[in-house]
Design a protein around this motif. Structure first.
Motif, PDB file in Angstrom:
ATOM      1  N   PHE A 114       1.013  -1.717   0.172  1.00 33.43           N
ATOM      2  CA  PHE A 114      -0.163   0.170  -0.012  1.00 33.43           C
ATOM      3  C   PHE A 114       1.059   1.360  -0.297  1.00 33.43           C
ATOM      4  CE2 PHE A 114      -2.608   3.411   1.851  1.00 33.43           C
ATOM      5  CZ  PHE A 114      -4.053   3.210   1.526  1.00 33.43           C
ATOM      6  N   MET A 115       1.942   0.835   0.355  1.00 38.75           N
ATOM      7  CA  MET A 115       2.707   2.332   1.062  1.00 38.75           C
ATOM      8  C   MET A 115       3.335   2.275  -0.071  1.00 38.75           C
ATOM      9  SD  MET A 115       1.749   3.732   3.099  1.00 38.75           S
ATOM     10  CE  MET A 115       2.858   5.574   3.228  1.00 38.75           C
ATOM     11  N   GLN A 116       4.092   1.263  -1.327  1.00 32.98           N
ATOM     12  CA  GLN A 116       5.037   1.545  -2.332  1.00 32.98           C
ATOM     13  C   GLN A 116       3.693   2.168  -3.057  1.00 32.98           C
ATOM     14  OE1 GLN A 116       6.334  -1.917  -3.067  1.00 32.98           O
ATOM     15  NE2 GLN A 116       7.973  -2.067  -1.294  1.00 32.98           N
ATOM     16  N   VAL A 117       2.851   2.100  -3.440  1.00 29.42           N
ATOM     17  CA  VAL A 117       1.980   2.681  -4.121  1.00 29.42           C
ATOM     18  C   VAL A 117       1.726   4.245  -4.331  1.00 29.42           C
ATOM     19  CG1 VAL A 117      -0.775   2.788  -5.156  1.00 29.42           C
ATOM     20  CG2 VAL A 117       0.370   0.479  -4.653  1.00 29.42           C
ATOM     21  N   LEU A 118       2.099   4.286  -3.102  1.00 30.98           N
ATOM     22  CA  LEU A 118       1.619   5.531  -2.599  1.00 30.98           C
ATOM     23  C   LEU A 118       3.126   6.378  -2.775  1.00 30.98           C
ATOM     24  CD1 LEU A 118      -0.025   6.031   0.970  1.00 30.98           C
ATOM     25  CD2 LEU A 118      -0.846   6.692  -1.725  1.00 30.98           C
ATOM     26  N   SER A 119       4.095   6.047  -2.364  1.00 31.25           N
ATOM     27  CA  SER A 119       5.536   6.128  -2.625  1.00 31.25           C
ATOM     28  C   SER A 119       5.597   6.752  -4.332  1.00 31.25           C
ATOM     29  CB  SER A 119       6.836   5.167  -2.011  1.00 31.25           C
ATOM     30  OG  SER A 119       8.120   5.791  -2.508  1.00 31.25           O
ATOM     31  N   HIS A 120       5.069   5.446  -4.985  1.00 27.20           N
ATOM     32  CA  HIS A 120       5.469   5.270  -6.630  1.00 27.20           C
ATOM     33  C   HIS A 120       4.865   6.849  -6.865  1.00 27.20           C
ATOM     34  CE1 HIS A 120       8.854   2.384  -7.644  1.00 27.20           C
ATOM     35  NE2 HIS A 120       7.769   1.625  -6.697  1.00 27.20           N
ATOM     36  N   ILE A 121       3.829   6.604  -6.553  1.00 28.00           N
ATOM     37  CA  ILE A 121       2.913   8.297  -7.624  1.00 28.00           C
ATOM     38  C   ILE A 121       3.080   9.376  -7.176  1.00 28.00           C
ATOM     39  CG2 ILE A 121       1.003   6.372  -7.636  1.00 28.00           C
ATOM     40  CD1 ILE A 121      -0.637   7.730  -5.333  1.00 28.00           C
TER      41      ILE A 121
ATOM     42  N   LYS B 149      10.325   9.844   0.092  1.00 29.40           N
ATOM     43  CA  LYS B 149      10.875   8.835   1.063  1.00 29.40           C
ATOM     44  C   LYS B 149       9.938   7.990   2.226  1.00 29.40           C
ATOM     45  CE  LYS B 149      13.026   9.568   5.737  1.00 29.40           C
ATOM     46  NZ  LYS B 149      13.834   9.914   6.942  1.00 29.40           N
ATOM     47  N   ASP B 150      10.236   6.498   2.270  1.00 30.88           N
ATOM     48  CA  ASP B 150       9.495   5.734   2.547  1.00 30.88           C
ATOM     49  C   ASP B 150       8.589   6.294   4.315  1.00 30.88           C
ATOM     50  OD1 ASP B 150       8.559   2.862   2.740  1.00 30.88           O
ATOM     51  OD2 ASP B 150      10.289   2.044   3.888  1.00 30.88           O
ATOM     52  N   ARG B 151       7.360   5.870   4.137  1.00 32.79           N
ATOM     53  CA  ARG B 151       6.410   5.713   5.483  1.00 32.79           C
ATOM     54  C   ARG B 151       6.355   4.622   5.963  1.00 32.79           C
ATOM     55  NH1 ARG B 151       8.883  11.399   7.251  1.00 32.79           N
ATOM     56  NH2 ARG B 151       9.610  12.032   5.166  1.00 32.79           N
ATOM     57  N   TYR B 152       6.969   4.050   5.171  1.00 30.86           N
ATOM     58  CA  TYR B 152       6.672   2.140   5.956  1.00 30.86           C
ATOM     59  C   TYR B 152       5.854   2.247   7.304  1.00 30.86           C
ATOM     60  CZ  TYR B 152       6.206  -2.343   6.666  1.00 30.86           C
ATOM     61  OH  TYR B 152       5.951  -4.079   7.441  1.00 30.86           O
ATOM     62  N   HIS B 153       6.843   1.742   7.922  1.00 36.76           N
ATOM     63  CA  HIS B 153       7.051   1.700   9.574  1.00 36.76           C
ATOM     64  C   HIS B 153       6.077   2.666  10.576  1.00 36.76           C
ATOM     65  CE1 HIS B 153      10.294  -1.204   9.128  1.00 36.76           C
ATOM     66  NE2 HIS B 153      10.901  -0.403   8.588  1.00 36.76           N
ATOM     67  N   SER B 154       6.234   3.916  10.224  1.00 32.53           N
ATOM     68  CA  SER B 154       5.161   5.199  11.001  1.00 32.53           C
ATOM     69  C   SER B 154       4.064   4.918  10.533  1.00 32.53           C
ATOM     70  CB  SER B 154       5.525   6.513  10.957  1.00 32.53           C
ATOM     71  OG  SER B 154       5.331   6.880   9.042  1.00 32.53           O
ATOM     72  N   PHE B 155       3.767   4.870   9.468  1.00 29.06           N
ATOM     73  CA  PHE B 155       2.321   4.383   8.742  1.00 29.06           C
ATOM     74  C   PHE B 155       1.435   3.354   9.379  1.00 29.06           C
ATOM     75  CE2 PHE B 155      -0.897   2.454   6.155  1.00 29.06           C
ATOM     76  CZ  PHE B 155      -1.841   3.421   6.217  1.00 29.06           C
ATOM     77  N   MET B 156       2.655   2.415   9.666  1.00 28.65           N
ATOM     78  CA  MET B 156       1.502   0.822  10.588  1.00 28.65           C
ATOM     79  C   MET B 156       1.255   1.267  11.827  1.00 28.65           C
ATOM     80  SD  MET B 156       4.098  -2.533   9.285  1.00 28.65           S
ATOM     81  CE  MET B 156       3.492  -3.423  10.218  1.00 28.65           C
ATOM     82  N   LEU B 157       2.069   1.829  12.193  1.00 22.04           N
ATOM     83  CA  LEU B 157       1.953   2.034  14.061  1.00 22.04           C
ATOM     84  C   LEU B 157       0.206   3.424  13.790  1.00 22.04           C
ATOM     85  CD1 LEU B 157       2.420   2.297  17.092  1.00 22.04           C
ATOM     86  CD2 LEU B 157       3.861   4.300  16.187  1.00 22.04           C
ATOM     87  N   ALA B 158       0.414   4.136  13.407  1.00 23.12           N
ATOM     88  CA  ALA B 158      -0.536   4.898  12.521  1.00 23.12           C
ATOM     89  C   ALA B 158      -1.446   4.458  12.560  1.00 23.12           C
ATOM     90  CB  ALA B 158      -0.180   6.072  12.176  1.00 23.12           C
ATOM     91  N   ALA B 159      -1.657   3.775  11.551  1.00 22.77           N
ATOM     92  CA  ALA B 159      -2.537   2.236  11.290  1.00 22.77           C
ATOM     93  C   ALA B 159      -3.089   1.640  12.179  1.00 22.77           C
ATOM     94  CB  ALA B 159      -2.720   1.756   9.757  1.00 22.77           C
ATOM     95  N   ARG B 160      -2.428   0.820  13.605  1.00 17.51           N
ATOM     96  CA  ARG B 160      -2.836   0.037  14.030  1.00 17.51           C
ATOM     97  C   ARG B 160      -3.694   0.873  14.961  1.00 17.51           C
ATOM     98  NH1 ARG B 160       0.600  -2.454  18.531  1.00 17.51           N
ATOM     99  NH2 ARG B 160      -0.565  -3.289  19.719  1.00 17.51           N
ATOM    100  N   ILE B 161      -2.869   2.672  15.753  1.00 17.87           N
ATOM    101  CA  ILE B 161      -4.145   3.125  16.716  1.00 17.87           C
ATOM    102  C   ILE B 161      -4.660   3.963  16.330  1.00 17.87           C
ATOM    103  CG2 ILE B 161      -3.461   5.439  18.063  1.00 17.87           C
ATOM    104  CD1 ILE B 161      -0.919   4.689  18.165  1.00 17.87           C
ATOM    105  N   TYR B 162      -4.779   3.956  15.225  1.00 12.90           N
ATOM    106  CA  TYR B 162      -5.770   4.580  13.832  1.00 12.90           C
ATOM    107  C   TYR B 162      -7.480   3.895  14.460  1.00 12.90           C
ATOM    108  CZ  TYR B 162      -9.419   7.829  10.962  1.00 12.90           C
ATOM    109  OH  TYR B 162     -10.526   7.860  10.818  1.00 12.90           O
ATOM    110  N   ARG B 163      -6.866   2.932  13.871  1.00  7.93           N
ATOM    111  CA  ARG B 163      -8.034   1.782  13.710  1.00  7.93           C
ATOM    112  C   ARG B 163      -8.403   1.494  14.982  1.00  7.93           C
ATOM    113  NH1 ARG B 163      -7.550  -3.958  10.733  1.00  7.93           N
ATOM    114  NH2 ARG B 163      -7.752  -2.065   8.285  1.00  7.93           N
ATOM    115  N   HIS B 164      -7.822   0.999  16.220  1.00 14.14           N
ATOM    116  CA  HIS B 164      -8.367   1.130  17.845  1.00 14.14           C
ATOM    117  C   HIS B 164      -8.887   2.000  18.505  1.00 14.14           C
ATOM    118  CE1 HIS B 164      -8.512   0.179  21.789  1.00 14.14           C
ATOM    119  NE2 HIS B 164      -7.562   0.994  21.924  1.00 14.14           N
ATOM    120  N   LEU B 165      -9.056   3.205  18.092  1.00 16.60           N
ATOM    121  CA  LEU B 165      -9.885   4.457  17.657  1.00 16.60           C
ATOM    122  C   LEU B 165     -10.821   4.051  17.537  1.00 16.60           C
ATOM    123  CD1 LEU B 165      -6.816   7.604  17.652  1.00 16.60           C
ATOM    124  CD2 LEU B 165      -8.279   6.175  20.042  1.00 16.60           C
TER     125      LEU B 165
END
Length: 391
Positions: free
Chosen positions: A157-164, A175-191
């Motif tokens: 998912f993040m590679q698609v965003l990175s390429h476009i 710049k790759d935002r893979y790790h920070s996105f994983m953390l944010a997506a997990r917390i956001y889903r829980h909230l």
């Protein structure tokens, strides 16, 4: 086909263009000067701008033309903004790519924390301190739907965003935002789960304890909700109509391998979902498996007894290959559900090596929680054996 190709070329080259920029995402695609394009995108900060370099259009962020994202005042600059204030260099990831933005916080007296200002602008921060990256809530919601439907990984998912997001060669791939996105997506889903559970508004769901996020089966008999007022006076021959039927089964494929885990990783919904908190079974498991520092338990006679032989009721363990559970912390799960195939909240337990009656007892106790008023409760452990508990 040639005419269609000519029309596609017209999106990238126009001899009669009256200005230097236009927005590729605005439907009108009106050519404007840089000042006008910034003004027109006051509340559309994540549009990609096509800039005419004299030969062809190149993709640019609005920040390249001086656009600043202001927080706290509906897009207007804060009236208490210091005159020498410099906007922060910020990275905002939207569903159309990774954007470099200029961002200015609110400086009013009594202002909210920076992360709070971001969230109220639909920007979910990647960290709580020294925030430099944020993800739009639209992106997080889209990923939620995308994962549920396509099962696409976060990395893809993040590679698609990175390429476009790529522009000219000097910009390159974002710049790759893979790790920070994983953390944010997990917390956001829980909230989001907490928000939808209705707990903040004191929404009461029959059969659900306060603080739980899961929803119990509303078809199963629940006194004072879906049973008649005189249900206790039902004739003996018809009491089966108000019987709670539970089913139990294990799954040895859901394993957790023994590996080095993140020491800072923490569960967000312990005791609020379908899994039983480990703390409730800690004393039992510690005595059973680690009482003597080994993965065996002592019988009353003092001899070591293999834990794989402690299960006499669940015959599936005898068909398991010896060594299958080597180097695993969790060898599978055991779950209790109702006859409507809805899992009971808190009634899924992690297994260590095999199913045992101890695991079953903890799971059954959780599955029966809240059913004390029912006169008949049944457990189906196989297609041939049903045992009924009566109060």
């Amino acid at each position: 086909m040639d005419d269609m190709l000519t029309d596609l070329y017209a999106q990238e080259y126009d001899d009669d263009i009256p200005a230097t920029t236009w927005c590729r995402e605005c439907r009108a695609k009106e050519a404007l000067c840089t000042i006008c394009v910034v003004t027109a995108h006051r509340n559309l900060p994540y549009h990609w701008i096509e800039w005419w370099n004299g030969t062809f259009f190149t993709r640019r962020d609005l920040a390249d033309f001086g656009f600043v994202v202001h927080l706290g005042h509906h897009g207007d600059p804060c009236p208490h903004l210091p005159t020498n204030s410099v906007p922060a260099n910020f990275v905002i990831v939207h569903d159309n790519g990774v954007h470099r933005c200029n961002l200015s916080y609110c400086h009013c007296p009594g202002r909210r924390a920076e992360w709070s200002q971001l969230i109220r602008r639909d920007l979910f921060p990647a960290s709580m301190e020294r925030v430099e990256t944020a993800f739009t809530c639209e992106l997080l919601e889209r990923f939620h739907v995308d994962f549920d439907v396509t099962k696409r990984s976060v990395q893809d998912f993040m590679q698609v965003l990175s390429h476009i997001s790529g522009g000219e060669k000097e910009q390159g791939q974002a710049k790759d935002r893979y790790h920070s996105f994983m953390l944010a997506a997990r917390i956001y889903r829980h909230l989001t789960t907490m928000k939808r559970s209705g707990g903040r508004h004191n929404v009461v769901i029959p059969g659900r304890r306060r603080g739980e996020l899961s929803v119990p089966c509303l078809t199963c008999p629940i006194p004072n909700f879906n049973l008649p007022a005189d249900w206790k006076e039902t004739p003996e021959s018809l009491k089966y109509l108000y019987r709670l039927i539970l089913c139990a089964d294990g799954n040895y494929s859901l394993q957790k391998k023994t590996k080095k885990d993140d020491s800072a990783d923490a569960a967000l919904s312990t005791g609020q979902g379908f899994f039983m908190p480990h703390a409730e079974m800690f004393e039992y498991l510690n005595k059973k498996y680690h009482g003597n520092g080994q993965s065996t338990r002592r019988s009353q006679g003092g001899d070591a007894e293999d834990i794989s032989l402690t299960c006499s009721g669940f015959k599936v363990v005898r068909s398991q290959r010896k060594g299958k559970f080597k180097n695993v912390d969790v060898s599978g799960v055991m779950s209790f559900s109702c006859d409507h195939l809805i899992f009971r909240p808190g009634a899924t337990v992690d297994l260590q090596t095999t199913e045992t009656w101890g695991h079953a007892d903890f799971g059954l106790a959780a599955a029966l929680r809240g059913t004390e008023l029912l006169e008949e409760r049944a457990l189906s452990v196989s297609s041939k054996a049903i045992q009924i508990w009566r109060q």
